[in-house]
Design a protein around this motif. Structure first.
Motif, short mmCIF file in Angstrom:
data_model
loop_
_atom_site.label_atom_id
_atom_site.label_comp_id
_atom_site.label_asym_id
_atom_site.label_seq_id
_atom_site.Cartn_x
_atom_site.Cartn_y
_atom_site.Cartn_z
N ARG A 1 4.34 12.02 -0.27
CA ARG A 1 3.77 12.03 1.08
C ARG A 1 2.25 11.93 0.99
O ARG A 1 1.64 12.40 0.06
CB ARG A 1 4.13 13.33 1.80
N THR A 2 1.67 11.33 2.02
CA THR A 2 0.21 11.23 2.10
C THR A 2 -0.33 12.52 2.71
O THR A 2 0.21 13.02 3.70
CB THR A 2 -0.18 10.04 3.00
N SER A 3 -1.39 13.02 2.14
CA SER A 3 -1.97 14.26 2.68
C SER A 3 -2.66 13.95 4.01
O SER A 3 -3.07 12.80 4.25
CB SER A 3 -2.98 14.83 1.69
N ARG B 1 7.40 7.12 -3.61
CA ARG B 1 6.02 7.58 -3.46
C ARG B 1 6.01 8.92 -2.73
O ARG B 1 6.86 9.19 -1.90
CB ARG B 1 5.21 6.57 -2.64
N ARG C 1 -8.62 9.57 6.57
CA ARG C 1 -9.57 8.61 5.99
C ARG C 1 -9.08 7.18 6.17
O ARG C 1 -9.86 6.27 6.47
CB ARG C 1 -9.79 8.91 4.51
N GLN C 2 -7.78 6.96 6.00
CA GLN C 2 -7.22 5.62 6.17
C GLN C 2 -7.30 5.17 7.62
O GLN C 2 -7.59 4.00 7.90
CB GLN C 2 -5.77 5.59 5.68
N THR D 1 -6.10 12.29 3.54
CA THR D 1 -6.01 10.88 3.15
C THR D 1 -5.61 10.03 4.34
O THR D 1 -6.17 8.95 4.55
CB THR D 1 -4.99 10.71 2.01
N PHE D 2 -4.66 10.51 5.11
CA PHE D 2 -4.24 9.78 6.30
C PHE D 2 -5.40 9.58 7.26
O PHE D 2 -5.63 8.48 7.77
CB PHE D 2 -3.09 10.53 6.99
#
Length: 85
Positions: free
Chosen positions: A20-22, A18, A28-29, A25-26
């Protein structure tokens, strides 16, 4: 001799394929997870504070008593009254 395919297989089994998370997005999570948290009420917070405070004071008293007792014991063993005549 090490096999180069073993390293690749290990990476695949962990699911590292997978991307990397932007940062957006991180964030928001993180906010979504914090909304799930059940925060304590003010009364619960005060109660927890005093429980922790009492526990810390009791442990401090226990450590103080043990420190004084062991200090006195060590002093008696190494610098005690040597009444050799």
């Amino acid at each position: 001799m090490a096999d180069g395919n073993a390293v690749q297989d290990r990476r695949d089994s962990r699911g590292d394929d997978r991307g990397r998370t932007s940062p957006a997005t991180f964030l928001r999570q993180v906010v979504a997870e914090l909304r799930k948290v059940v925060w304590p009420t003010q009364q619960q917070l005060i109660t927890y504070f005093f429980v922790v405070l009492v526990f810390v004071v009791v442990v401090m008293a226990l450590v103080t008593v043990l420190d004084l007792a062991f200090g006195k014991l060590v002093f008696e063993v190494f610098a005690g009254n040597s009444s050799v005549q």
